[in-house]
Design a protein around this motif. Structure first.
Motif, mmCIF file in Angstrom:
data_model
loop_
_atom_site.group_PDB
_atom_site.id
_atom_site.type_symbol
_atom_site.label_atom_id
_atom_site.label_comp_id
_atom_site.label_asym_id
_atom_site.label_seq_id
_atom_site.Cartn_x
_atom_site.Cartn_y
_atom_site.Cartn_z
ATOM 1 N N LEU A 867 -20.864 -1.896 8.594
ATOM 2 C CA LEU A 867 -19.727 -2.672 8.089
ATOM 3 C C LEU A 867 -18.410 -1.997 8.440
ATOM 4 C CD1 LEU A 867 -21.132 -3.653 4.577
ATOM 5 C CD2 LEU A 867 -20.807 -5.174 6.533
ATOM 6 N N ARG A 885 -11.715 -6.588 3.713
ATOM 7 C CA ARG A 885 -12.953 -6.959 3.030
ATOM 8 C C ARG A 885 -14.119 -6.092 3.493
ATOM 9 N NH1 ARG A 885 -16.901 -9.933 4.917
ATOM 10 N NH2 ARG A 885 -15.610 -10.851 6.570
ATOM 11 N N LEU A 886 -14.237 -5.890 4.803
ATOM 12 C CA LEU A 886 -15.359 -5.112 5.335
ATOM 13 C C LEU A 886 -15.251 -3.634 4.966
ATOM 14 C CD1 LEU A 886 -15.558 -6.868 8.810
ATOM 15 C CD2 LEU A 886 -17.363 -6.871 7.072
ATOM 16 N N SER A 888 -13.826 -2.447 2.312
ATOM 17 C CA SER A 888 -14.119 -2.367 0.875
ATOM 18 C C SER A 888 -15.622 -2.484 0.619
ATOM 19 C CB SER A 888 -13.372 -3.470 0.120
ATOM 20 O OG SER A 888 -11.974 -3.327 0.269
ATOM 21 N N GLU A 889 -16.294 -3.405 1.326
ATOM 22 C CA GLU A 889 -17.742 -3.539 1.178
ATOM 23 C C GLU A 889 -18.451 -2.256 1.607
ATOM 24 O OE1 GLU A 889 -19.388 -6.957 3.048
ATOM 25 O OE2 GLU A 889 -17.948 -8.350 2.148
ATOM 26 N N GLU A 892 -18.168 0.385 -1.099
ATOM 27 C CA GLU A 892 -19.013 0.093 -2.251
ATOM 28 C C GLU A 892 -20.441 0.591 -2.038
ATOM 29 O OE1 GLU A 892 -18.825 -4.072 -2.872
ATOM 30 O OE2 GLU A 892 -16.735 -4.070 -3.565
ATOM 31 N N ARG A 893 -20.882 0.625 -0.773
ATOM 32 C CA ARG A 893 -22.273 0.974 -0.487
ATOM 33 C C ARG A 893 -22.480 2.447 -0.157
ATOM 34 N NH1 ARG A 893 -21.779 -4.389 0.946
ATOM 35 N NH2 ARG A 893 -23.647 -5.674 0.582
#
Length: 963
Positions: A867, A885-886, A888-889, A892-893
């Motif tokens: 990502l 968005r990418l 941030s994703e 998160e992971r």
């Protein structure tokens, strides 16, 4: 008259009678004339090839022709033509002509997509061969050229026949013959390709890759050539498929499915509207069989998980990972993600029917796991079988009780006919038997099997004595359980003592066993095992025996009552230990891919063997089992599944290694630490284990388990204590002159990190290169992939992106062969970064494939890296919304505790800073750059240089310095 020269030369009259042709000279003469029927062969050519080097005169040839004419009579004319002779026969009268016609027609049918017709024609063509072509003539230019041509046509026809067979799904039957043909024709690439495809279709991905490697090596050594583009393409296709492991299939069934059509249809309908269906019913009611049958008309993808062998609910996530064919970690052994997190990642976007069979003994743990998975994975459906409901919201129940009267009679009749052909029975008597058995399918099957030795009237009478036939009302589950147990016990009593012994000892197997292994562990012969299968105490499928859990539970009770638990457990553990011991040294060689599946076959039985050894206080056996299996567990990424058993063994041993088993103790510590919550065990036992490992591997001589050295270093590298990392580095580096070649290669690899620590980049590159060469010389893929990955990182750090990509390609091939999806995804991201730096469109392809593989592998960190790569592309393309968005994703992971994820975390933070900067929000950009710089500082004083080695571009490092 018909003629045959595909083998010994023969002639047959129209009535099938063979014509006596006479001696070898006459048969050789006829062979030469039949090679090209109707064409003239000169007397000189006939003389030369019938008697090479001899002095056969023209008169002698004429004499042999005259005798041949007499033998053949009027059916075939041998004419004199000019200076030679010709035979006048219809082409179809000669087997070579018929063979060529049929082979051509078969190939045409195959080309037209009619594989069934192709098989028929090609088999007919190949059946004409009775031996080597033109067997009567061993020398001579004409015969030699003709024989070579015919042999080539025969091989082509064989290849076409196998191609047709594979298209029809006949993979298993093709493998043995293809193996033999490849052995005789090792340079024939088409045969190798067919064998690779057949092996792959049967689940032998590793074996298929070995065939390619052997063919590639032969071509290089004998012809100095590379494989063809077609074979290379197939190899890549298999590697790609290897990276997508298939879920565990339901167990094979050899009997018909009788009496549950309505329940089957109802369950299918329930699954259309409900995401969780639990099939509930008493033991022996056929819940498992219903679950096995269900997928045939249901979901596109099915994973079948047998929970009966599990004894600890904490092992449920690992069991599901294993059934899905997923690793629990990467080749670096340093992922801290718990198995449940990996499951959620792997199943989050996957349309799958998960079948959980026999949940009742782990009902609470199963309910909690299913609830979590269903909440996190919207496309997942679950079918559970249990004697009680899971009791969670959204559960739909399908009750499976006794069979109705008519269905019970059909089942009994079907099973009885299988053991007693032509059986006729009074329908009323059959109904009476089924009523006595409460309509329980398992009881009916066990009872019907008795008809092999009993008459049906005798069978009914014995059941009367055993169960009574008093009129019954509604039966309770407990009463039905007593009925089933009585039937099992009755069937058991009717077994011979050798059969009872084999059956009770078979209870030690968890994953079933081949006939050979079952005979060894159970001290039984093949006939005894076949008899148990005939009497329904064993089931047979896919070449292995297995036992239904209801019967296995009863057999285990009998094993304990007979006082044979230790005897059978010891035999079982001895068998498992022999397998893993034998395989262990091969796992560090070019035969690695051949031996990994051998150990995988006992993977389910390994924990049972260790559990027995711990319970029996057989500490040496338990330690040897774990140590011998450790290389397989680490290479396959399944060490966490054995961690609870290693931890239990450590509790038995304490902190002092047993005498003479210090190295095995160190391996046990490593395995125990690989599980969830293993850090306390690591800290408790680390010093004792490290001392034991140092004694086992002093440098000038080799220990027993070289892979422990690499595992020790990789484990220590992820620890926060610098002293811990340093001591591990010194321990492994001391093996530079060790006589064990794999250990020496590990020492070279580890020494590269020492050069990195002092800033000696050329020294590090030399060390990693030498390590890779030594791993490569052994043909070992794990170590070679790690070394190549480090070299690629160094090349990227100095800006040589062409070299970085080339090295990454090589590492990718090795990681794919090992089925290491997480590492494949990481490497694809690394390659994508190099492509992106050059503005190449392949970057987007690599990032997308990495994201797909990471999701399938259940690796949140690898997915985060992919990502982040996609976010970089969005940022460079000016799409700030997608980039934010990418990034941030990705954040998160990412697991902040994982050192390998540091570079991607820093790059994602820096990417978000760039997004803010481009939007004109300089305050937010400055704050984010500071956060990224603070994260980078975790590396230490040499952060910029190390971050470049971790893959950060110079622009990012410069931005961090500004931040």
């Amino acid at each position: 008259m018909r003629f045959g020269i595909l083998g010994e030369t023969k002639a047959w009259r129209d009535d099938g009678a063979e014509v006596p042709l006479g001696g070898p000279a006459r048969r050789a003469l006829l062979t030469l004339l039949l090679v090209h029927p109707g064409e003239v062969v000169s007397v000189d050519r006939l003389a030369e090839e019938v008697d090479p080097g001899g002095e056969l005169s023209a008169h002698a040839v004429q004499s042999q022709v005259s005798r041949l004419r007499t033998a053949l009579g009027q059916a075939a004319a041998i004419e004199r033509a000019g200076t030679g002779y010709r035979i006048v026969v219809e082409p179809e009268a000669v087997d070579t002509s018929r063979f060529e016609r049929l082979a051509g027609q078969g190939r045409a049918a195959l080309r037209d997509g009619d594989a069934e017709q192709a098989v028929v024609l090609l088999r007919e063509a190949l059946a004409l061969w009775r031996g080597p072509a033109l067997a009567e003539i061993t020398e001579g230019e004409t015969a030699r050229a003709a024989a070579v041509r015919l042999d080539e046509l025969r091989l082509g026809a064989l290849e076409d026949r196998f191609e047709a067979a594979l298209r029809l799904g006949e993979h298993r039957a093709a493998v043995p013959e293809l193996r033999a043909l490849v052995g005789r024709h090792p340079l024939r690439e088409q045969l190798a390709a067919l064998l690779m495809r057949a092996l792959f279709a049967e689940g032998g991905q590793a074996e298929a890759l070995v065939v390619f490697e052997q063919t590639r090596r032969r071509l290089a050594e004998e012809l100095g050539a590379d494989p063809s583009a077609e074979l290379i393409s197939l190899h890549r296709e298999l590697l790609s498929s290897e990276a997508a492991p298939a879920p565990a299939a339901p167990p094979a069934q050899l009997t018909s499915f009788v009496g549950r059509a309505s329940e089957l249809n109802e369950t299918v309908e329930l699954l259309r509207v409900a995401r969780l269906v639990t099939v509930v019913g008493p033991g022996g009611a056929g819940k498992t069989r219903l679950a096995v049958e269900l997928p045939r008309g249901g979901a596109e993808e099915v994973c079948f998980v047998e929970l009966a062998p599990l004894r600890d609910g904490t092992a449920l996530p690992q069991a599901l990972l294993s059934a899905l064919g997923l690793r629990e970690g990467g080749l670096h052994l340093d992922s801290a993600r718990p198995p449940l997190d990996r499951l959620v990642t792997a199943l989050s976007g996957r349309a799958l029917l998960l079948v959980l069979d026999n949940c009742e003994h782990l009902i609470e743990e199963t309910a909690a796991l299913v609830a979590r998975l269903l909440a996190s994975c919207p496309r997942l459906r679950v079918l559970a079988t249990s004697r009680e409901p899971l009791g969670i919201i959204g559960e739909s129940l399908q009750y499976v009780g006794p069979l109705g009267e008519d269905a019970a009679v059909r089942l009994f009749t079907d099973r009885a006919a299988a053991v007693r052909r032509g059986l006729t029975a009074d329908p009323a008597l059959v109904r009476r038997i089924c009523a006595a058995l409460d309509g329980l399918p398992l009881a009916i099957e066990l009872t019907a099997a008795r008809l092999r030795t009993l008459e049906i009237a005798d069978l009914a009478g014995r059941l009367d004595d055993l169960l009574g036939i008093a009129a019954r009302g509604t039966r309770t589950a407990d009463q039905r359980h007593r009925t089933l147990r009585s039937v099992v016990a009755w069937g058991w009593d009717l077994l011979s003592e050798p059969e009872r012994q084999a059956a009770r000892r078979f209870a030690v197997f968890v994953g079933g066993a081949s006939a050979e292994v079952a005979a060894e562990v159970c001290d039984a012969d093949g006939g005894t095992l076949e008899s148990l299968a005939d009497k329904s105490f064993l089931q047979v499928g896919r070449g292995r025996y297995r036992m239904l859990e209801t019967i296995r539970t009863f057999a285990a009770e009998q094993l304990a009552a007979a006082g044979e638990q230790d005897m059978a457990g010891r035999a079982h553990a001895r068998y498992v230990r022999r397998v893993v011991r034998t395989a262990d040294p091969h796992l560090r060689t070019a035969r690695q891919l051949e031996w990994l599946p051998v150990v995988s076959a006992v993977h389910d039985d390994l924990p049972a063997a260790v559990r027995w050894a711990v319970a029996a206080q057989e500490v040496p056996t338990a330690l040897e089992l774990l140590a011998s299996a450790s290389a397989h567990l680490w290479i396959r990424g399944t060490a966490a599944s054995i961690a609870p058993h290693a931890a239990a063994l450590l509790r038995t041993i304490g902190e002092r290694p047993p005498a003479g088993l210090g190295e095995e103790y160190a391996v046990c510590v490593l395995l125990a630490a690989s599980g969830t919550g293993g850090q306390p065990l690591w800290q408790q036992h680390r010093l004792a284990a490290e001392r034991a490992l140092a004694v086992a591997w002093p440098g000038e001589r080799a220990g027993r388990y070289p892979v422990a050295l690499l595992a020790w270093m990789l484990r220590s590298a992820g620890q926060s204590e610098a002293e811990e990392r340093r001591s591990a580095f010194e321990l492994v580096s001391a093996q530079r002159d060790c006589p064990e070649p794999w250990a020496r290669a590990v020492a070279r690899y580890v020494s590269g990190f020492g050069f990195l620590g002092t800033g000696d980049i050329p020294g590090a590159e030399r060390a990693f290169t030498l390590a890779g060469e030594e791993f490569g010389a052994l043909g070992e893929r794990w170590g070679a992939a790690l070394a190549l990955d480090m070299r690629a990182g160094l090349a990227a750090g100095r800006g040589d992106r062409v070299e970085a990509v080339a090295l990454t390609d090589r590492a990718l091939t090795l990681a794919e062969q090992l089925g290491a999806l997480e590492d494949v995804a990481d490497l694809l991201v690394n390659r994508g970064d190099q492509y992106a730096a050059d503005g190449r469109p392949e970057a987007a392809v690599d990032y997308a494939r990495a994201a797909e593989l990471a999701t399938g592998a259940g690796s949140a960190d690898a997915l985060a890296a992919a990502l982040r790569g996609q976010a970089d592309l969005a940022l460079s393309g000016g799409d700030l919304v997608a980039a934010e968005r990418l990034y941030s994703e990705a954040l998160e992971r990412i697991d902040p505790r994982w050192i390998k994820a540091l570079a991607n975390r820093v790059r994602a933070l820096a990417g978000l800073a760039h997004v803010a900067e481009l939007r004109g929000d300089h305050a937010t950009a400055q704050l984010r750059f500071r956060t990224a710089a603070g994260t980078a500082a975790e590396v230490g004083d040499g952060a910029p240089a190390v971050l470049r080695l971790l893959g950060l571009p110079a622009a990012v490092v410069e931005a961090l310095n500004r931040g």
